[in-house]
Design a protein around this motif. Structure first.
Motif, PDB file in Angstrom:
ATOM      1  N   MET A 225     -88.901 -67.410  -8.809  1.00 39.66           N
ATOM      2  CA  MET A 225     -88.404 -67.829  -7.488  1.00 39.66           C
ATOM      3  C   MET A 225     -86.914 -67.569  -7.424  1.00 39.66           C
ATOM      4  N   THR A 226     -86.532 -66.657  -6.539  1.00 41.43           N
ATOM      5  CA  THR A 226     -85.112 -66.314  -6.459  1.00 41.43           C
ATOM      6  C   THR A 226     -84.317 -67.456  -5.837  1.00 41.43           C
ATOM      7  N   THR A 227     -83.010 -67.441  -6.097  1.00 41.57           N
ATOM      8  CA  THR A 227     -82.136 -68.454  -5.474  1.00 41.57           C
ATOM      9  C   THR A 227     -82.131 -68.224  -3.977  1.00 41.57           C
ATOM     10  N   PRO A 228     -82.348 -69.261  -3.207  1.00 43.11           N
ATOM     11  CA  PRO A 228     -82.260 -69.071  -1.765  1.00 43.11           C
ATOM     12  C   PRO A 228     -80.846 -68.655  -1.371  1.00 43.11           C
ATOM     13  N   ALA A 229     -80.772 -67.824  -0.347  1.00 44.68           N
ATOM     14  CA  ALA A 229     -79.457 -67.454   0.154  1.00 44.68           C
ATOM     15  C   ALA A 229     -78.779 -68.685   0.753  1.00 44.68           C
ATOM     16  N   LEU A 230     -79.604 -69.535   1.362  1.00 49.34           N
ATOM     17  CA  LEU A 230     -79.071 -70.745   1.968  1.00 49.34           C
ATOM     18  C   LEU A 230     -80.071 -71.856   1.746  1.00 49.34           C
ATOM     19  N   GLU A 231     -79.559 -72.996   1.301  1.00 35.20           N
ATOM     20  CA  GLU A 231     -80.442 -74.129   1.045  1.00 35.20           C
ATOM     21  C   GLU A 231     -79.806 -75.385   1.619  1.00 35.20           C
ATOM     22  N   VAL A 232     -80.490 -75.995   2.574  1.00 37.52           N
ATOM     23  CA  VAL A 232     -79.973 -77.215   3.195  1.00 37.52           C
ATOM     24  C   VAL A 232     -80.961 -78.332   2.880  1.00 37.52           C
ATOM     25  N   VAL A 233     -80.424 -79.450   2.374  1.00 41.37           N
ATOM     26  CA  VAL A 233     -81.305 -80.552   1.965  1.00 41.37           C
ATOM     27  C   VAL A 233     -80.835 -81.862   2.575  1.00 41.37           C
ATOM     28  N   ASP A 234     -81.694 -82.474   3.373  1.00 40.64           N
ATOM     29  CA  ASP A 234     -81.456 -83.827   3.902  1.00 40.64           C
ATOM     30  C   ASP A 234     -80.072 -84.031   4.491  1.00 40.64           C
ATOM     31  N   LEU A 235     -79.668 -83.137   5.325  1.00 48.37           N
ATOM     32  CA  LEU A 235     -78.324 -83.204   5.901  1.00 48.37           C
ATOM     33  C   LEU A 235     -78.276 -84.246   7.025  1.00 48.37           C
ATOM     34  N   CYS A 236     -77.282 -85.139   6.936  1.00 46.54           N
ATOM     35  CA  CYS A 236     -77.095 -86.145   7.979  1.00 46.54           C
ATOM     36  C   CYS A 236     -75.643 -86.170   8.420  1.00 46.54           C
ATOM     37  N   TYR A 237     -75.452 -86.316   9.706  1.00 45.22           N
ATOM     38  CA  TYR A 237     -74.070 -86.345  10.212  1.00 45.22           C
ATOM     39  C   TYR A 237     -73.985 -87.090  11.526  1.00 45.22           C
TER      40      TYR A 237
ATOM     41  N   PHE B  13     -83.948 -77.003   5.111  1.00 46.18           N
ATOM     42  CA  PHE B  13     -84.682 -75.733   5.160  1.00 46.18           C
ATOM     43  C   PHE B  13     -84.099 -74.781   4.119  1.00 46.18           C
ATOM     44  N   HIS B  14     -84.877 -73.716   3.807  1.00 45.36           N
ATOM     45  CA  HIS B  14     -84.395 -72.660   2.900  1.00 45.36           C
ATOM     46  C   HIS B  14     -84.418 -71.335   3.624  1.00 45.36           C
ATOM     47  N   ILE B  15     -83.483 -70.477   3.236  1.00 45.94           N
ATOM     48  CA  ILE B  15     -83.559 -69.095   3.713  1.00 45.94           C
ATOM     49  C   ILE B  15     -83.412 -68.202   2.494  1.00 45.94           C
ATOM     50  N   HIS B  16     -84.348 -67.263   2.340  1.00 44.95           N
ATOM     51  CA  HIS B  16     -84.324 -66.409   1.149  1.00 44.95           C
ATOM     52  C   HIS B  16     -83.591 -65.118   1.421  1.00 44.95           C
ATOM     53  N   PRO B  17     -83.099 -64.485   0.373  1.00 48.57           N
ATOM     54  CA  PRO B  17     -82.325 -63.255   0.582  1.00 48.57           C
ATOM     55  C   PRO B  17     -83.139 -62.226   1.357  1.00 48.57           C
ATOM     56  N   GLY B  18     -82.498 -61.616   2.339  1.00 46.72           N
ATOM     57  CA  GLY B  18     -83.172 -60.591   3.106  1.00 46.72           C
ATOM     58  C   GLY B  18     -83.888 -61.110   4.325  1.00 46.72           C
ATOM     59  N   GLU B  19     -84.074 -62.431   4.428  1.00 52.25           N
ATOM     60  CA  GLU B  19     -84.768 -62.956   5.596  1.00 52.25           C
ATOM     61  C   GLU B  19     -83.885 -62.925   6.830  1.00 52.25           C
ATOM     62  N   ARG B  20     -84.525 -62.839   7.976  1.00 48.04           N
ATOM     63  CA  ARG B  20     -83.805 -62.995   9.233  1.00 48.04           C
ATOM     64  C   ARG B  20     -84.459 -64.124  10.004  1.00 48.04           C
ATOM     65  N   VAL B  21     -83.678 -65.157  10.227  1.00 51.28           N
ATOM     66  CA  VAL B  21     -84.215 -66.388  10.805  1.00 51.28           C
ATOM     67  C   VAL B  21     -83.421 -66.734  12.053  1.00 51.28           C
ATOM     68  N   SER B  22     -84.123 -67.195  13.089  1.00 55.63           N
ATOM     69  CA  SER B  22     -83.363 -67.668  14.236  1.00 55.63           C
ATOM     70  C   SER B  22     -83.491 -69.182  14.329  1.00 55.63           C
ATOM     71  N   LEU B  23     -82.466 -69.800  14.853  1.00 63.34           N
ATOM     72  CA  LEU B  23     -82.436 -71.246  15.027  1.00 63.34           C
ATOM     73  C   LEU B  23     -82.474 -71.517  16.523  1.00 63.34           C
ATOM     74  N   LEU B  24     -83.580 -72.118  16.974  1.00 66.65           N
ATOM     75  CA  LEU B  24     -83.759 -72.345  18.401  1.00 66.65           C
ATOM     76  C   LEU B  24     -83.653 -73.826  18.708  1.00 66.65           C
ATOM     77  N   GLY B  25     -83.288 -74.117  19.962  1.00 61.83           N
ATOM     78  CA  GLY B  25     -83.245 -75.527  20.338  1.00 61.83           C
ATOM     79  C   GLY B  25     -82.453 -75.698  21.612  1.00 61.83           C
ATOM     80  N   PRO B  26     -82.670 -76.819  22.291  1.00 66.70           N
ATOM     81  CA  PRO B  26     -81.957 -77.043  23.551  1.00 66.70           C
ATOM     82  C   PRO B  26     -80.476 -77.349  23.314  1.00 66.70           C
ATOM     83  N   ASN B  27     -79.698 -77.388  24.387  1.00 64.57           N
ATOM     84  CA  ASN B  27     -78.289 -77.786  24.294  1.00 64.57           C
ATOM     85  C   ASN B  27     -78.193 -79.203  23.740  1.00 64.57           C
ATOM     86  N   GLY B  28     -77.214 -79.406  22.906  1.00 61.94           N
ATOM     87  CA  GLY B  28     -77.028 -80.766  22.405  1.00 61.94           C
ATOM     88  C   GLY B  28     -77.920 -81.100  21.232  1.00 61.94           C
TER      89      GLY B  28
END
Lengths: 267, 251, 332
Positions: B1-13, B27-42
């Motif tokens: 299992m390669t190191t994820p390019a981006l790894e976010v765990v239980d983020l609170c703010y 969430f995780h994003i693996h090298p080479g993936e293309r991911v979009s982040l969707l959602g309403p304003n706010g």
């Protein structure tokens, strides 16, 4: 909107609008040399007693020569020189306000002291303005700041100055947008007693500029900004550049020294 | 299992005034993936982006970029690895010329002389903006400025490219040009966007965030075809657009 | 009031440069501390804001022009040392880049517009806060007072320098009355704008106001009637006192104090005596000293104006109440 920001000039001078693009020898000199040259020249001019009129002729020739070599168009120089009009007006009044002894000039009795004072202010002030134009028309503001940095001006200064120049763009942009919004709603405050609206809008201008500036700051931090601008690998100014830049100002300084020591400083 | 390019765990703010913005985001994003982040304003999208390169510190949870935790000691390196392209190019183009803007990033990391020039040249070429290198950024069109902004980030050779609303205000031709550029890059990508057709075209995978939480994570085509999910999260497809018919570009 | 080259003699310019350099040096040492360094971007913003404000020019009768100075605003937002540095940057860049103010006069201009304004402004701010109730609204009132007083102090510094080293020939009285008169008005305008800016920032981002961070404040942006009146009485009285103390020697054609120093310098021809010009000469009525008349007039005008503007400011801020506060927006 598909084009970028309009390249408009706001009042006394939007930073980018001061620079006149060119490739003259003056343009190519390192900024720290030019700033030093400016300082030496201005100090020489100011130290010269007003009665040494011929010396000012020499200084004017120097300034004219540098401006000519730089290739900055004469009308541009003239337009920039307009900033000195307020103190020219003051100088014009001095011969009328000064104390006697008077000298008759046509139908008028003008104070001798006042005349010499007026001459001093006009000559020195104008030469100072011309020298400053020679610097700013041939050197981008960011380069001027880098020059200051190399002249060992404390980092805090050049850092604040760097942010100031950047934020100035932001503020003037926000100011323009706010003004358009106000005008679109029929409100055009020009007079002193409309200070209330001006004061209220000053506050919100500050906040909007701060928030926009904060976003710019995030973008800079995201690219590794650590408080001062990176050096884009320009070499240190060589001896040749220094000599070239300081030659004429040193001449001016020598003349100033000569006149100051050999002439009585008039009152 | 390669190191994820981006790894976010239980983020609170929470914002300074107490409003909760991110709740246990992970969430995780693996090298080479293309991911979009969707959602309403706010929903918290831009706030999330600002956590990825350490501009905002979370109240709890972790972020790792190619294995490196995003903490104060590693911020310089984190910022090199996470290339964030912000929504407004004018916020990011602050130098007198395009060249200097693109050079700003790598110069901060010590690159100079020939190496710097080479890096800048490569970045500009990958977005097709080589010929405007000596022009002031505010003389360019919005589409051009967007591409230059991408170049300023690419010049740092990041592990992951994060784009915040890259198509907002772009005319259709510029939108296409940008899509061509982005498809041609060999890089991991996270794209925050409202532009659902664009997301479908460029990103095989999507995350949906709403009210501070990740509510969906899967194939973009599947998510967009799920009418209930879309309605529940205030996501709307353009009139007449049918995700089942459109074939996404190869990622 | 940017002094051009050749306006003030070399000795005075050099002296002012030394004093200014000392103050700036002290501020630099304080700013070296980490907490201060983080304020650099904010200092840049304040500097840019002040620069933009200074573009509003008010022509003065004597041919120079007056404009907003901003030192007090910088001091309240950034603290006295960072504030001093921020305005210094403005003044230096204006001289270098915009030819506004002579380079040889840099010491004078930095002294008048950066050092005096920020330090006097800070002092007035602290002084006002000491007597006002510890509320957010008091910070607004104190900012008004600080700005008004700082501007007047700055014009007095200028008059002082002109008296010692002016290369004019114009009587000090003329120059001073014109400059100080206009700057009283400018001071009130600057007070308004400073107070408005501080108020706006306090509402949205109170953490950005250095002056507010020093105190444990009750959050109430509503200006209490008593606080407002106290503030404006204070600034009116201060303005009057400053004018009375400093106008008198200048206006008196039989001089003592500063003007006699100027005479010894050979600057004003002693033979001129009572025929030294200036607007106050016209006030000469047998048995009444023109100096007294001028002084009293200036003081009365100053106080009246301050109260008038004070009422304006009070009305402006009494409408800002808690329900109008925006939430801190944060990124979307």
């Amino acid at each position: 909107m598909s084009r970028g920001k309009p390249a408009s000039v706001v009042t006394t001078g939007h930073a980018h609008a001061l620079y006149v693009h060119g490739k003259s020898p003056v343009h190519r000199l390192p900024p720290e040399c030019k700033v030093a040259a400016l300082l030496v020249f201005v100090i020489a001019v100011v130290a010269t007693p007003p009665r040494a009129v011929w010396a000012f002729g020499l200084y004017a020739a120097i300034a004219a020569a540098v401006l000519a070599v730089s290739g900055v168009p004469r009308r541009v120089v003239a337009r920039r020189a307009v900033v000195e009009i307020p103190f020219l007006l003051f100088a014009v009044m001095l011969p009328f306000l000064g104390p006697p002894p008077d000298v008759a000039v046509g139908p008028m009795e003008l104070s001798t002291v006042g005349l010499w004072a007026a001459w001093s202010i006009v000559a020195k002030g104008t030469l100072g303005v011309l020298a400053s134009i020679a610097l700013t028309a041939t050197t981008e503001v960011t380069d001027i700041l880098e020059g200051l940095d190399r002249l060992r001006v404390p980092r805090v200064f050049t850092d604040i100055a760097g942010f100031m120049v950047r934020y100035l763009d932001v503020i003037l942009g926000e100011q323009r947008r706010m003004r358009v919004a106000m005008l679109s709603r029929g409100y055009d405050p020009r007079w002193w007693w409309q200070a209330r609206a001006l004061a209220a809008s000053a506050g919100s201008l500050f906040i909007r500029s701060y928030e926009r500036g904060e976003r710019v700051f995030f973008a800079m931090t995201a690219r590794g900004y650590q408080g001062h601008m990176p050096r884009f690998a320009r070499e240190e100014a060589g001896a040749r550049s220094w000599v070239l830049a300081l030659a004429l100002p040193t001449l001016a300084a020598a003349v100033a020294l000569a006149t100051a020591t050999w002439l009585e400083t008039p009152r | 299992m390669t190191t994820p390019a981006l790894e976010v765990v239980d983020l609170c703010y929470r914002y300074p005034d107490g409003t909760e913005v991110l709740r246990d985001v992970g969430f995780h994003i693996h090298p080479g993936e293309r991911v979009s982040l969707l959602g309403p304003n706010g929903a918290g999208k831009t706030t999330l982006v600002l956590h990825l390169n350490g501009i905002i510190e979370p109240d709890s949870g972790t972020v790792r970029v190619a294995g490196l935790p995003v903490v104060p000691e590693h911020l310089m390196e984190v910022r090199r690895r996470t290339g964030v392209v912000f929504q407004d190019p004018d916020d990011q183009l602050f130098m007198p010329t395009v060249w200097k803007d693109v050079a700003f990033g790598p110069a901060n990391y010590g690159l100079e002389g020939e190496a710097l020039a080479a890096r800048v040249g490569a970045a500009l070429e990958s977005v097709g903006m080589t010929e405007v290198a000596q022009r002031p950024p505010h003389h360019l069109s919005l589409g051009q400025r967007r591409r230059v902004a991408v170049a300023t980030v690419l010049a740092m050779e990041p592990e992951i490219l994060v784009l915040d609303e890259p198509t907002s205000n772009l005319d259709p031709a510029s939108r296409r040009e940008l899509a061509t550029v982005l498809t041609g890059l060999d890089i991991t990508m996270l794209m925050v966007t409202h532009d659902l057709p664009y997301a479908l075209e460029l990103c095989p995978r999507s995350l949906v965030i709403n009210d501070g939480r990740i509510v969906a994570d899967g194939s973009t085509a599947d998510l967009l075809a799920d009418a209930e999910l879309m309605a529940a999260n205030r996501l709307e497809l353009p009139l007449g657009f049918d995700p089942r018919v459109v074939v996404p570009r190869a990622g | 009031m940017h002094i051009p080259d050749g306006f003030i003699n070399g000795a005075t310019s050099a002296g002012a440069a030394v004093v200014a350099a000392g103050a700036v040096g002290a501020a630099l040492r304080k700013s070296g501390q980490e907490l201060q360094r983080r304020m650099v971007p904010m200092a840049g913003l304040v500097a840019a804001f002040i620069f933009a404000l200074q573009m509003l020019n008010f022509p003065v009768a004597a041919g120079t022009s007056g404009h907003l100075l901003g030192g007090a605003l910088a001091a309240v937002l950034l603290g006295p040392s960072m504030g001093l540095l921020a305005v210094t940057v403005v003044v230096v860049l204006q001289a270098l880049v915009f030819a506004d103010g002579g380079i040889s006069a840099l010491g004078l201009n930095v002294l008048n517009m950066a050092v005096v304004t920020s330090l006097v402004g800070w002092g007035a701010f602290i002084g006002s806060m000491a007597i006002l109730r510890k509320r957010t609204s008091s910070v607004v009132v104190a900012s008004f007072v600080a700005a008004a007083i700082s501007v007047i102090a700055s014009s007095i510094a200028f008059a002082f320098e002109y008296a010692i080293g002016g290369q004019g020939g114009a009587p000090v009285g003329t120059v001073f009355t014109a400059v100080a008169g206009v700057h009283t008005l400018i001071g009130l305008g600057e007070g308004l704008i400073t107070a408005a800016t501080v108020a706006a920032v306090l509402v949205v981002r109170p953490d950005l106001v250095f002056g507010a961070r020093r105190y444990e404040l009750e959050t109430s942006i509503q200006v209490s009637r008593r606080g407002a009146v106290a503030g404006f009485v204070a600034s009116g009285l201060a303005a009057a006192v400053l004018l009375v103390v400093f106008v008198a020697p200048f206006a008196n054609p039989n001089p003592d104090g500063l003007e006699s120093t100027a005479e010894q310098e050979g600057f004003i021809d002693t033979a001129a005596d009572n025929s030294v010009g200036g607007p106050l000469a016209g006030y000469g009525v047998t048995g009444i000293d023109s100096a007294t008349v001028g002084t009293v007039l200036a003081g009365v005008v100053g106080v009246l104006l301050t109260f008038l503007v004070g009422l304006l400011v009070f009305r402006l801020f009494s409408r800002v109440d808690q329900s109008r506060l925006d939430r801190s927006p944060g990124p979307p």
